[in-house]
Design an enzyme around this catalytic site. Structure first.
Site, PDB file in Angstrom:
ATOM      1  N   LYS A   1      -8.498  -7.448  11.741  1.00  0.00           N
ATOM      2  CA  LYS A   1      -7.900  -6.699  10.633  1.00  0.00           C
ATOM      3  C   LYS A   1      -7.825  -5.248  11.093  1.00  0.00           C
ATOM      4  O   LYS A   1      -8.842  -4.620  11.399  1.00  0.00           O
ATOM      5  CB  LYS A   1      -8.775  -6.821   9.384  1.00  0.00           C
ATOM      6  CG  LYS A   1      -8.390  -5.877   8.233  1.00  0.00           C
ATOM      7  CD  LYS A   1      -7.147  -6.346   7.520  1.00  0.00           C
ATOM      8  CE  LYS A   1      -6.848  -5.469   6.304  1.00  0.00           C
ATOM      9  NZ  LYS A   1      -7.827  -5.696   5.203  1.00  0.00           N
ATOM     10  N   VAL A   2      -6.619  -4.718  11.173  1.00  0.00           N
ATOM     11  CA  VAL A   2      -6.411  -3.360  11.668  1.00  0.00           C
ATOM     12  C   VAL A   2      -5.506  -2.600  10.710  1.00  0.00           C
ATOM     13  O   VAL A   2      -4.922  -3.161   9.788  1.00  0.00           O
ATOM     14  CB  VAL A   2      -5.780  -3.359  13.082  1.00  0.00           C
ATOM     15  CG1 VAL A   2      -6.696  -4.035  14.086  1.00  0.00           C
ATOM     16  CG2 VAL A   2      -4.392  -4.014  13.064  1.00  0.00           C
ATOM     17  N   SER A   3      -5.366  -1.327  10.969  1.00  0.00           N
ATOM     18  CA  SER A   3      -4.404  -0.526  10.236  1.00  0.00           C
ATOM     19  C   SER A   3      -3.010  -0.776  10.788  1.00  0.00           C
ATOM     20  O   SER A   3      -2.816  -0.931  12.008  1.00  0.00           O
ATOM     21  CB  SER A   3      -4.754   0.952  10.382  1.00  0.00           C
ATOM     22  OG  SER A   3      -3.710   1.755   9.875  1.00  0.00           O
TER      23      SER A   3
ATOM     24  N   THR B   1      -3.095   4.089   8.674  1.00  0.00           N
ATOM     25  CA  THR B   1      -1.962   4.280   7.776  1.00  0.00           C
ATOM     26  C   THR B   1      -2.207   5.471   6.868  1.00  0.00           C
ATOM     27  O   THR B   1      -1.281   6.240   6.575  1.00  0.00           O
ATOM     28  CB  THR B   1      -1.736   3.014   6.930  1.00  0.00           C
ATOM     29  OG1 THR B   1      -1.547   1.899   7.802  1.00  0.00           O
ATOM     30  CG2 THR B   1      -0.526   3.169   6.037  1.00  0.00           C
ATOM     31  N   ALA B   2      -3.433   5.635   6.405  1.00  0.00           N
ATOM     32  CA  ALA B   2      -3.745   6.773   5.539  1.00  0.00           C
ATOM     33  C   ALA B   2      -3.365   8.082   6.219  1.00  0.00           C
ATOM     34  O   ALA B   2      -2.782   8.978   5.597  1.00  0.00           O
ATOM     35  CB  ALA B   2      -5.237   6.763   5.188  1.00  0.00           C
TER      36      ALA B   2
ATOM     37  N   HIS C   1      -9.577   3.233  -0.223  1.00  0.00           N
ATOM     38  CA  HIS C   1     -10.337   2.142  -0.830  1.00  0.00           C
ATOM     39  C   HIS C   1     -11.059   2.554  -2.110  1.00  0.00           C
ATOM     40  O   HIS C   1     -10.479   3.158  -2.992  1.00  0.00           O
ATOM     41  CB  HIS C   1     -11.305   1.538   0.189  1.00  0.00           C
ATOM     42  CG  HIS C   1     -10.616   0.888   1.356  1.00  0.00           C
ATOM     43  ND1 HIS C   1      -9.391   0.254   1.248  1.00  0.00           N
ATOM     44  CD2 HIS C   1     -10.977   0.763   2.656  1.00  0.00           C
ATOM     45  CE1 HIS C   1      -9.048  -0.229   2.426  1.00  0.00           C
ATOM     46  NE2 HIS C   1      -9.971   0.068   3.301  1.00  0.00           N
TER      47      HIS C   1
END
Length: 285
Positions: A60-62, A112-113, A156
């Site tokens: 699970k990655v950005s 992404t943020a 989050h």
């Protein structure tokens, strides 16, 4: 390397409630015909680095790290996180701070943020922000509260808890993204090594999708697993976290999801934040 047919799939995802909710059924051997999982828990910045080094089978990655890893990894069309009304926030100690030339803490420069923040800043901060410092996610709100940085970019569950630190929301990166593009917000992606071969990639995607559907069908079944890895979160906050980040895009990216990812990477490349990515590199085999 031991062939995958003789061992469990080596996977890394975060201990955040959305990931443990999504992968609970699969990790506990409840998904029919799914390969077993050898799970490593790690925050997204760690898994991004694992992907760049080619570690593990599934991660699970950005979405922001995809331009650096798509030669080795394929984007699975399910299991990840996109959504609306769930973007990163820029927080400050006082309301209405002008960020021009100010110091901003971010959890990663391969996230992404961070891309959403830089795209926002290019539009609304004349002259640009000043210094950007990378801090562990859990240190950002205390750093803003204590005046060690002028602002912090958070993700989050911080959407639900920043008021406890006496902080103010300066801007919502997701609101800006949705207003300017009309797309949902691409957050976290599930990737798998292309070397596993197309049949296994399709099996992995089917397993992830089945795990999502089982989580929705019996949400109480995953609660102990979710809380075991989110002990610092109130159960109600964990539930809100899941409701926000696990949605139809988790089950299937679909045309709307792919368009959002392409838009993010295209805009970021135009700002020289990431290398260009051919759209076909995102397509599932």
């Amino acid at each position: 390397m031991v062939p995958l047919v003789e061992r469990d799939v080596r996977i890394a995802y975060s201990p955040c409630p959305n990931d443990t909710f999504v992968f609970h059924a699969w990790a506990h051997g409840l998904v029919p015909d799914a390969p077993g999982l050898d799970v490593t828990f790690a925050d997204i910045d760690i898994t991004n680095g694992m992907a760049e080094r080619g570690e593990l089978d599934v991660l699970k990655v950005s979405y922001a790290v995809l331009p650096w890893v798509l030669d080795e990894y394929a984007l699975l069309p399910c299991g990840g996180a996109l959504g609306r009304g769930c973007g990163p926030l820029v927080l400050t100690r006082e309301p209405g701070v002008d960020l021009a030339g100010r110091t901003v803490a971010v959890p990663s420069e391969r996230s992404t943020a961070y891309l959403l923040f830089r795209l926002w800043a290019a539009d609304v901060v004349p002259g640009g922000v000043g210094k950007v410092v990378v801090l562990p996610f859990h240190e950002i709100m205390p750093a803003v509260r204590d005046g060690r940085v002028d602002a912090g970019l958070v993700i989050h569950e911080a959407r639900f808890t920043y008021q406890e630190y006496g902080l103010h929301r300066l801007a919502d990166m997701g609101e800006h993204w949705e207003t300017t593009t009309g797309h949902p917000i691409p957050l976290g992606a599930i990737i798998a090594k292309r070397s596993l071969g197309e049949p296994m990639l399709r099996r992995l995607a089917a397993s992830a999708r089945a795990s999502v559907r089982m989580a929705w069908a019996s949400p109480e079944a995953s609660r102990p697993y979710v809380q075991a890895h989110a002990q610092e979160l109130d159960p109600s906050v964990a539930s809100r976290h899941i409701d926000l980040y696990v949605n139809p895009f988790t089950e299937a990216l679909g045309p709307e999801g792919y368009a959002a990812v392409e838009a993010l990477l295209t805009r970021a490349s135009a700002q020289n934040l990431v290398p260009p990515v051919p759209p076909e590199a995102l397509r599932f085999p």
